[in-house]
Design a protein around this motif. Structure first.
Motif, PDB file in Angstrom:
ATOM      1  N   ILE A 130       0.857  -1.194   0.000  1.00 45.72           N
ATOM      2  CA  ILE A 130       0.000   0.000   0.000  1.00 45.72           C
ATOM      3  C   ILE A 130       0.889   1.239   0.000  1.00 45.72           C
ATOM      4  CG2 ILE A 130      -1.742   1.307   1.261  1.00 45.72           C
ATOM      5  CD1 ILE A 130      -2.673  -1.378   2.475  1.00 45.72           C
ATOM      6  N   GLU A 131       0.749   2.045  -1.020  1.00 41.18           N
ATOM      7  CA  GLU A 131       1.500   3.301  -1.075  1.00 41.18           C
ATOM      8  C   GLU A 131       0.860   4.294  -0.114  1.00 41.18           C
ATOM      9  OE1 GLU A 131       3.049   6.675  -4.280  1.00 41.18           O
ATOM     10  OE2 GLU A 131       1.565   5.180  -4.884  1.00 41.18           O
ATOM     11  N   TRP A 132       1.689   5.009   0.642  1.00 39.48           N
ATOM     12  CA  TRP A 132       1.223   6.002   1.611  1.00 39.48           C
ATOM     13  C   TRP A 132       1.710   7.363   1.166  1.00 39.48           C
ATOM     14  CZ3 TRP A 132      -2.001   4.887   5.591  1.00 39.48           C
ATOM     15  CH2 TRP A 132      -2.218   5.879   6.561  1.00 39.48           C
ATOM     16  N   ARG A 133       0.778   8.295   0.938  1.00 37.61           N
ATOM     17  CA  ARG A 133       1.169   9.591   0.421  1.00 37.61           C
ATOM     18  C   ARG A 133       0.237  10.681   0.924  1.00 37.61           C
ATOM     19  NH1 ARG A 133       1.776   9.267  -5.649  1.00 37.61           N
ATOM     20  NH2 ARG A 133       1.253  11.472  -5.585  1.00 37.61           N
ATOM     21  N   THR A 134       0.673  11.940   0.779  1.00 32.88           N
ATOM     22  CA  THR A 134      -0.104  13.065   1.288  1.00 32.88           C
ATOM     23  C   THR A 134      -1.077  13.629   0.259  1.00 32.88           C
ATOM     24  OG1 THR A 134       1.666  14.601   0.682  1.00 32.88           O
ATOM     25  CG2 THR A 134       1.686  13.714   2.927  1.00 32.88           C
ATOM     26  N   GLY A 135      -1.031  13.168  -0.967  1.00 31.21           N
ATOM     27  CA  GLY A 135      -1.958  13.598  -2.005  1.00 31.21           C
ATOM     28  C   GLY A 135      -2.188  12.468  -2.982  1.00 31.21           C
ATOM     29  N   PRO A 136      -3.299  12.486  -3.715  1.00 28.71           N
ATOM     30  CA  PRO A 136      -3.582  11.391  -4.644  1.00 28.71           C
ATOM     31  C   PRO A 136      -2.617  11.383  -5.815  1.00 28.71           C
ATOM     32  CG  PRO A 136      -5.151  13.180  -4.956  1.00 28.71           C
ATOM     33  CD  PRO A 136      -4.337  13.542  -3.755  1.00 28.71           C
ATOM     34  N   PRO A 137      -2.445  10.229  -6.456  1.00 29.23           N
ATOM     35  CA  PRO A 137      -1.633  10.181  -7.671  1.00 29.23           C
ATOM     36  C   PRO A 137      -2.212  11.103  -8.743  1.00 29.23           C
ATOM     37  CG  PRO A 137      -2.171   7.968  -6.884  1.00 29.23           C
ATOM     38  CD  PRO A 137      -3.012   8.920  -6.105  1.00 29.23           C
TER      39      PRO A 137
END
Length: 333
Positions: free
Chosen positions: A113-120
């Motif tokens: 699961i990629e964890w990021r602060t904004g959507p791709p």
């Protein structure tokens, strides 16, 4: 003395700091589940229903080699984890899962699961925002004794006063989406930041479906005194922008839908959406109790959980905003 130097700020700036600043409420390690219960936390049946929705999107897309699932406002990854576990193996093998959250990545989360602060930037699949928009900070307006709309200012301790008149795009938004009569003390939340946030999220979809699930109201039934409130340790409380509590307000999902200016947007209740995805809350037949007692108990527990998710006066009244992009309506009857 300015509003900033005196400690007075609009609710949007105050809530942004209180929720998402360095010591903000949503930066805390316990996550939202430590303070309030969403559909995700109520039952794994919710994640199972979202998994079935993702499968319908997959079919509508022609089963692409890479199928995106983006969980907006992912908390501690509970929904994305549950969806992956509920998917058929063939679909799960093609899913690129992404959790969007400002807090740090929780320990033990699936490495896939990629964890990021904004959507791709480019999504082909399902973008799902469960109780995300209600935490996008916004300004509050109140009618003063002369009948004019003024911005509500607030201090860190929750004390309020009226500020400058509401003008420009904010006044235009209120006139269209939440017109207030000239009654002193009437209030409205100005939904422009949520419109922009939703339009930006939908803009990442190349093809697929975006869904927002939230407390909502419509233009024909706006609450006369607004909905701004707080939550702390499972209880509703006075909204105080000091980082000690959640600060939330219901969402004008009809305005969000219009902000995208895309065809096919549809509003429905969670009750209707989940029933379309197979959750009915129906009790299992009594004959199962004698034929398979353990199975009957499991089915009865599942029926009880489903009933909570679709209950009138509860979670079933949540609004679902569906915005397809390049695919048909996958929840159409």
């Amino acid at each position: 003395m300015t509003a900033t130097t005196s400690g007075w700020r609009g609710w949007r700036a105050a809530a942004r700091t209180a929720l998402y600043g360095p010591d903000g409420f949503y930066r805390r390690p316990e996550g939202p589940a430590g303070h309030f219960r969403t559909s995700v936390h109520a039952s794994p049946l919710f994640a199972g229903a979202v998994a079935r929705l993702l499968c319908r999107v997959d079919e509508a897309l022609g089963r692409p080699a890479v199928l995106d699932f983006v969980d907006m406002g992912a908390g501690r990854g509970e929904l994305v984890t549950g969806v992956l576990a509920a998917l058929p193996a063939e679909v799960a093998a093609r899913v690129r899962a992404c959790a969007v959250e400002l807090a740090g990545r929780p320990g033990g989360l699936d490495r896939g699961i990629e964890w990021r602060t904004g959507p791709p930037e480019r999504i082909t699949g399902l973008l799902f925002a469960n109780e995300w928009l209600d935490n996008v900070p916004l300004e509050v307006a109140e009618v003063d004794p002369a009948g004019a709309l003024r911005r509500v200012l607030v201090r860190e301790d929750g004390t309020e006063r009226l500020g400058a008149p509401v003008t420009g795009p904010e006044a235009e938004w209120l006139a269209r989406w939440w017109p207030l009569p000239a009654g002193e003390g009437l209030r409205a939340e100005i939904g422009l930041p949520r419109d922009a946030a939703w339009a930006s999220a939908v803009g990442t979809l190349e093809r697929g479906l975006a869904v927002a699930v939230d407390y909502a109201h419509s233009a024909d039934a706006r609450p006369p005194f607004g909905t701004l409130t707080g939550f702390r340790e499972g209880r509703e409380t006075t909204p105080v922008p000091d980082g000690s509590c959640d600060i939330t307000a219901h969402v004008a999902l009809d305005s969000c839908a219009a902000a995208c200016a895309l065809p096919g947007a549809r509003l429905l209740t969670q009750r209707a959406a989940l029933r379309s995805l197979g959750l009915t809350g129906a009790r299992p037949p009594l004959t199962l109790a004698s034929a398979d007692p353990a199975g009957y108990v499991r089915a009865l527990a599942g029926a009880s959980q489903a009933a909570e998710l679709i209950a009138t006066g509860g979670l079933g009244d949540f609004g679902w905003l569906l915005q397809p992009v390049g695919i048909p309506d996958v929840l159409a009857e």
